[in-house]
Design a protein around this motif. Structure first.
Motif, PDB file in Angstrom:
ATOM      1  N   ILE A  48      31.559  40.989  34.472  1.00 19.65           N
ATOM      2  CA  ILE A  48      31.897  39.821  33.738  1.00 19.65           C
ATOM      3  C   ILE A  48      31.319  38.542  33.717  1.00 19.65           C
ATOM      4  CG2 ILE A  48      34.166  39.959  35.190  1.00 19.65           C
ATOM      5  CD1 ILE A  48      33.076  37.653  37.381  1.00 19.65           C
ATOM      6  N   SER A  49      31.482  37.937  32.472  1.00 21.34           N
ATOM      7  CA  SER A  49      30.542  37.038  32.165  1.00 21.34           C
ATOM      8  C   SER A  49      30.804  35.978  33.224  1.00 21.34           C
ATOM      9  CB  SER A  49      30.368  36.578  31.002  1.00 21.34           C
ATOM     10  OG  SER A  49      31.649  35.989  30.670  1.00 21.34           O
ATOM     11  N   ASP A  50      29.913  34.938  33.192  1.00 17.46           N
ATOM     12  CA  ASP A  50      29.988  33.323  34.929  1.00 17.46           C
ATOM     13  C   ASP A  50      31.068  32.304  33.286  1.00 17.46           C
ATOM     14  OD1 ASP A  50      29.291  32.089  31.782  1.00 17.46           O
ATOM     15  OD2 ASP A  50      27.840  31.270  32.426  1.00 17.46           O
ATOM     16  N   GLY A  51      31.754  32.977  32.128  1.00 16.65           N
ATOM     17  CA  GLY A  51      32.990  31.861  31.863  1.00 16.65           C
ATOM     18  C   GLY A  51      34.386  32.874  32.880  1.00 16.65           C
ATOM     19  N   VAL A  52      33.696  33.909  33.413  1.00 14.49           N
ATOM     20  CA  VAL A  52      35.519  34.434  34.196  1.00 14.49           C
ATOM     21  C   VAL A  52      35.452  33.441  35.339  1.00 14.49           C
ATOM     22  CG1 VAL A  52      36.099  36.314  35.372  1.00 14.49           C
ATOM     23  CG2 VAL A  52      35.795  36.580  32.753  1.00 14.49           C
ATOM     24  N   ALA A  53      34.482  33.808  36.498  1.00 20.79           N
ATOM     25  CA  ALA A  53      34.137  33.555  37.589  1.00 20.79           C
ATOM     26  C   ALA A  53      32.233  33.497  37.624  1.00 20.79           C
ATOM     27  CB  ALA A  53      34.688  34.494  38.319  1.00 20.79           C
ATOM     28  N   ASP A  54      32.084  32.080  38.289  1.00 15.08           N
ATOM     29  CA  ASP A  54      30.261  32.098  38.579  1.00 15.08           C
ATOM     30  C   ASP A  54      30.372  32.647  39.937  1.00 15.08           C
ATOM     31  OD1 ASP A  54      31.048  29.699  39.762  1.00 15.08           O
ATOM     32  OD2 ASP A  54      30.395  29.156  38.477  1.00 15.08           O
ATOM     33  N   ALA A  55      28.653  33.140  40.584  1.00 16.64           N
ATOM     34  CA  ALA A  55      29.071  32.564  42.408  1.00 16.64           C
ATOM     35  C   ALA A  55      29.322  32.147  43.189  1.00 16.64           C
ATOM     36  CB  ALA A  55      27.728  33.629  42.151  1.00 16.64           C
ATOM     37  N   GLY A  56      29.840  30.595  42.527  1.00 14.55           N
ATOM     38  CA  GLY A  56      30.313  29.750  43.380  1.00 14.55           C
ATOM     39  C   GLY A  56      31.702  29.812  43.654  1.00 14.55           C
ATOM     40  N   ASP A  57      32.493  30.804  42.917  1.00 16.18           N
ATOM     41  CA  ASP A  57      34.006  30.413  42.304  1.00 16.18           C
ATOM     42  C   ASP A  57      34.525  31.466  42.027  1.00 16.18           C
ATOM     43  OD1 ASP A  57      36.361  29.344  42.134  1.00 16.18           O
ATOM     44  OD2 ASP A  57      36.497  29.017  40.636  1.00 16.18           O
ATOM     45  N   ASP A  58      34.161  33.195  43.212  1.00 12.85           N
ATOM     46  CA  ASP A  58      34.574  33.807  42.560  1.00 12.85           C
ATOM     47  C   ASP A  58      35.724  34.274  43.927  1.00 12.85           C
ATOM     48  OD1 ASP A  58      32.587  34.004  44.202  1.00 12.85           O
ATOM     49  OD2 ASP A  58      31.899  36.200  43.574  1.00 12.85           O
ATOM     50  N   GLN A  59      35.833  33.991  44.720  1.00 14.49           N
ATOM     51  CA  GLN A  59      36.800  34.624  45.341  1.00 14.49           C
ATOM     52  C   GLN A  59      38.115  35.381  45.541  1.00 14.49           C
ATOM     53  OE1 GLN A  59      35.677  35.077  48.855  1.00 14.49           O
ATOM     54  NE2 GLN A  59      37.259  36.547  49.357  1.00 14.49           N
ATOM     55  N   TRP A  60      38.664  34.350  44.214  1.00 14.94           N
ATOM     56  CA  TRP A  60      39.488  35.496  43.892  1.00 14.94           C
ATOM     57  C   TRP A  60      39.860  36.309  42.824  1.00 14.94           C
ATOM     58  CZ3 TRP A  60      40.143  36.095  38.559  1.00 14.94           C
ATOM     59  CH2 TRP A  60      39.545  35.624  37.058  1.00 14.94           C
ATOM     60  N   VAL A  61      38.593  36.489  42.757  1.00 14.95           N
ATOM     61  CA  VAL A  61      38.069  37.990  41.814  1.00 14.95           C
ATOM     62  C   VAL A  61      38.410  39.396  42.462  1.00 14.95           C
ATOM     63  CG1 VAL A  61      36.664  39.045  40.036  1.00 14.95           C
ATOM     64  CG2 VAL A  61      36.969  37.020  39.696  1.00 14.95           C
ATOM     65  N   GLN A  62      37.839  38.716  43.983  1.00 12.21           N
ATOM     66  CA  GLN A  62      37.468  39.650  44.873  1.00 12.21           C
ATOM     67  C   GLN A  62      39.041  39.960  45.705  1.00 12.21           C
ATOM     68  OE1 GLN A  62      34.190  39.183  47.771  1.00 12.21           O
ATOM     69  NE2 GLN A  62      33.821  37.268  46.468  1.00 12.21           N
ATOM     70  N   ASP A  63      39.964  38.735  45.509  1.00  8.78           N
ATOM     71  CA  ASP A  63      41.277  39.295  46.359  1.00  8.78           C
ATOM     72  C   ASP A  63      42.043  40.026  45.687  1.00  8.78           C
ATOM     73  OD1 ASP A  63      40.076  37.967  48.262  1.00  8.78           O
ATOM     74  OD2 ASP A  63      41.140  35.648  47.655  1.00  8.78           O
ATOM     75  N   LEU A  64      41.765  39.532  44.170  1.00  7.66           N
ATOM     76  CA  LEU A  64      42.701  40.535  43.456  1.00  7.66           C
ATOM     77  C   LEU A  64      42.442  41.829  43.030  1.00  7.66           C
ATOM     78  CD1 LEU A  64      43.796  39.141  39.862  1.00  7.66           C
ATOM     79  CD2 LEU A  64      42.888  41.793  39.909  1.00  7.66           C
ATOM     80  N   LEU A  65      40.838  41.872  43.327  1.00  6.26           N
ATOM     81  CA  LEU A  65      40.142  43.105  42.559  1.00  6.26           C
ATOM     82  C   LEU A  65      40.490  43.805  44.667  1.00  6.26           C
ATOM     83  CD1 LEU A  65      36.833  43.646  41.869  1.00  6.26           C
ATOM     84  CD2 LEU A  65      39.137  44.215  40.441  1.00  6.26           C
ATOM     85  N   ALA A  66      40.831  42.994  45.845  1.00  7.58           N
ATOM     86  CA  ALA A  66      41.337  44.446  47.165  1.00  7.58           C
ATOM     87  C   ALA A  66      42.718  44.389  46.735  1.00  7.58           C
ATOM     88  CB  ALA A  66      41.137  43.380  48.115  1.00  7.58           C
ATOM     89  N   GLY A  67      43.708  43.533  46.190  1.00 10.53           N
ATOM     90  CA  GLY A  67      45.119  43.919  46.138  1.00 10.53           C
ATOM     91  C   GLY A  67      45.743  45.021  44.396  1.00 10.53           C
ATOM     92  N   TRP A  68      44.540  45.606  44.090  1.00  6.97           N
ATOM     93  CA  TRP A  68      45.044  45.718  42.627  1.00  6.97           C
ATOM     94  C   TRP A  68      45.210  47.697  43.038  1.00  6.97           C
ATOM     95  CZ3 TRP A  68      45.792  45.955  37.834  1.00  6.97           C
ATOM     96  CH2 TRP A  68      46.043  47.294  37.261  1.00  6.97           C
ATOM     97  N   GLN A  69      46.744  48.296  42.418  1.00 10.69           N
ATOM     98  CA  GLN A  69      46.927  48.980  43.568  1.00 10.69           C
ATOM     99  C   GLN A  69      47.031  50.268  41.967  1.00 10.69           C
ATOM    100  OE1 GLN A  69      47.389  50.181  46.212  1.00 10.69           O
ATOM    101  NE2 GLN A  69      46.918  48.218  47.092  1.00 10.69           N
ATOM    102  N   GLY A  70      46.675  49.569  40.300  1.00 10.73           N
ATOM    103  CA  GLY A  70      47.055  50.122  39.416  1.00 10.73           C
ATOM    104  C   GLY A  70      45.735  51.507  39.388  1.00 10.73           C
ATOM    105  N   GLU A  71      45.771  51.775  38.269  1.00 14.90           N
ATOM    106  CA  GLU A  71      44.645  53.132  37.794  1.00 14.90           C
ATOM    107  C   GLU A  71      43.993  53.099  36.328  1.00 14.90           C
ATOM    108  OE1 GLU A  71      45.902  56.695  38.589  1.00 14.90           O
ATOM    109  OE2 GLU A  71      45.430  56.727  41.117  1.00 14.90           O
ATOM    110  N   ASP A  72      44.539  51.861  35.493  1.00 20.01           N
ATOM    111  CA  ASP A  72      44.298  51.295  34.348  1.00 20.01           C
ATOM    112  C   ASP A  72      43.593  50.841  33.938  1.00 20.01           C
ATOM    113  OD1 ASP A  72      43.918  51.485  31.414  1.00 20.01           O
ATOM    114  OD2 ASP A  72      46.360  51.341  31.462  1.00 20.01           O
ATOM    115  N   PRO A  73      42.270  50.503  33.593  1.00 20.98           N
ATOM    116  CA  PRO A  73      41.160  49.776  33.875  1.00 20.98           C
ATOM    117  C   PRO A  73      41.399  49.120  32.396  1.00 20.98           C
ATOM    118  CG  PRO A  73      40.638  52.223  32.328  1.00 20.98           C
ATOM    119  CD  PRO A  73      41.493  52.095  33.188  1.00 20.98           C
TER     120      PRO A  73
END
Length: 536
Positions: A473-498
């Motif tokens: 991702i670019s820093d417009g999505v999330a930077d190093a200090g505010d990316d916990q939501w990205v990790q939580d979203l990926l952890a709960g992702w169950q799909g198979e379509d990128p």
């Protein structure tokens, strides 16, 4: 004739020495036929020479002539063109292309265009500079053709052995790489130079003011220690401020000196001259170090290009892969300053995300240029490390002039060996989702253009497995200090379509930050073999 280390050396004959001297003199005076700081005749003459002693003599003469007739910056540019022409001629002398009549004029024009374009990009492209660059390129090619006719070098005898051509090409590439490395080492200073002693300020000022003074014998003989201490005590604050003031000197010295205002003026003149000399030396050292690094990197690139043809690709079943990418511009902007791409080179899969400084057209131009150059290096078979170092060095020069920089996020994945390497220059974190776990990969390097020219790119190596998502991702999505939501979203992702995951990430980023920056996401998915391969 003598023999050293089983190598027979023959003493050059007088006729050969005269011929080489003639080539050197021709190169020297050809460099003097300059056109607004450029020497197309020197480039054409060198390209017309047969690789070997004649070309080396013309190269030496041209380099000496450029230093004698051209300003320092233009002389370095001319030397770069000549060295590049000689390297190309030496590398391709045993190939079928070298025997073509168009090869050497194209070499002269191409080398001229490459170096001139690099300098024009550094200084900024303008209409006038483009006209001069085009005229110089055309002149180099045309003059090479006529120089070849004069030298009777337009026809090269054919070589019959194809195997000998291949081996000869490898040998020339190897020698060219060594020559470029040696040229880079020649720019290194033999030993660190000490800064000029500040005492020269007072010596020269006293030579001007105190020579005819009636108190000269008192100040510089009887009261020498007192005079020396007064000057020595004033030196630190004077150099820090950049000029001397009356209060810097001891009161007893200022009261005793009958020409103190004149002495103070002379000291300030010498302080200014000393600081200018120091600034010039530091600038010269920086330029010398940059030139050394650039020639060393060119040598490494040539060696990498030679080695890439010899290294066999990894064998085995390749991992299936799917790639999806998406981007959105900053709120209120029409163009996105982020650029992304992915491509295959043999068994390697490359994913690149570049974020230009700021947003809009300028940011897009910077990121697209970075992306294009890096892709060209990788497509040519250059390994990521030397390609990134060379690109960072070039962007470092641009940042000095324009103050711009660019982030680089590069994934190099060997799908057969099931290994990957992630390179980061100031880029946002990357995430790997494997089953129910998420791994976060962050870098500590500065963006390309701000990183030191000779700094190694930061590399993160990890294995590849099936059923894995990799998100850049670019820093417009999330930077190093505010990316916990990205990790939580990926952890709960169950799909198979990128594609769905990329769209979800961009939509969530907009809702959280309301489009305060360009947003980009690049996703690699490694499905199981039964799912097959789908490239999006």
């Amino acid at each position: 004739m003598m023999k050293i280390a089983n190598i027979t050396l023959e003493k050059p004959q007088t006729g050969e020495l005269l011929r080489l001297a003639g080539y050197a003199a021709a190169g020297f005076f050809a460099a003097g036929c300059c056109l607004e700081g450029r020497a197309p005749l020197a480039a054409g003459l060198l390209a017309a020479c047969r690789p070997g002693k004649n070309a080396m003599a013309a190269l030496a003469g041209g380099a000496a002539g450029s230093m004698a007739f051209l300003p320092f910056g233009a002389a370095l540019r001319c030397c770069g063109i000549l060295v590049l022409i000689y390297a190309v001629l030496s590398a391709f002398r045993d190939t079928k292309w070298f025997r073509q009549g168009w090869f050497r004029p194209v070499t002269a024009a191409g080398a001229t265009l490459a170096v001139e374009l690099a300098y024009s990009l550094q200084m900024g492209l303008k209409g006038e500079s483009l006209v001069r660059m085009g005229a110089c390129t055309v002149l180099a090619g045309v003059l090479c053709h006529y120089c070849a006719l004069v030298l009777r070098e337009s026809h090269i005898p054919r070589r019959k052995a194809a195997g000998r051509e291949v081996e000869g090409l490898r040998q020339r590439l190897r020698l060219s790489a060594e020559a470029l490395r040696s040229l880079g080492e020649a720019f290194a200073p033999p030993q660190p130079k000490k800064e000029e002693n500040p005492a020269v300020i007072f010596d020269r000022a006293a030579e001007v003011v105190c020579r005819g003074c009636a108190l000269r014998d008192l100040c510089w003989n009887k009261e020498y220690v007192s005079t020396y201490n007064a000057f020595n005590d004033a030196t630190p604050v004077m150099l820090e401020r950049g000029r001397a003031e009356a209060s810097d000197f001891a009161s007893h010295f200022a009261a005793r000196c009958i020409h103190f205002p004149q002495l103070l003026s002379a000291i300030n003149t010498e302080v200014t001259a000393l600081l200018l000399r120091r600034q010039y030396r530091r600038q010269l050292d920086r330029e010398r170090e940059r030139s050394r690094g650039q020639y060393a990197q060119l040598g490494e690139l040539v060696a990498q290009a030679m080695a890439s043809a010899e290294v066999p690709a990894a064998t085995g079943r390749e991992l299936c892969h799917e790639v999806a990418l998406g981007s959105e511009p900053k709120e209120g902007q029409r163009l996105c300053g982020d650029s992304m791409t992915w491509f295959r080179v043999g068994g390697m899969l490359y994913l690149i995300l570049s974020d230009g400084m700021g947003s809009g057209r300028e940011a897009q131009r910077e990121s697209q240029m970075t992306l294009r150059l890096l892709e060209q290096f990788l497509q040519a078979g250059i390994a990521p490390e030397p390609a990134l170092r060379t690109l960072n060095s070039a962007l470092n020069l641009r940042s000095d002039e324009q103050g711009s920089f660019t982030t680089i996020d590069l994934l190099a994945a060997d799908l057969a060996a099931k290994q990957a390497t992630l390179y980061k220059y100031g880029a946002a974190p990357t995430y790997i989702k494997r089953k129910g776990s998420v791994r976060r990969l962050a870098g500590a390097s500065l963006p390309a253009g701000l990183q030191e020219s000779d700094a190694e790119p930061q590399a993160i190596r990890f294995p590849l497995e099936e059923n894995t998502f990799l998100l850049m991702i670019s820093d417009g999505v999330a930077d190093a200090g505010d990316d916990q939501w990205v990790q939580d979203l990926l952890a709960g992702w169950q799909g198979e379509d990128p594609n769905v995951l990329t769209s979800l990430i961009l939509r969530e980023a907009y809702q959280r930050r309301r489009g305060d920056d360009d947003r980009s996401a690049l996703c690699l998915y490694l499905p199981t073999e039964r799912r097959g391969r789908r490239e999006v």
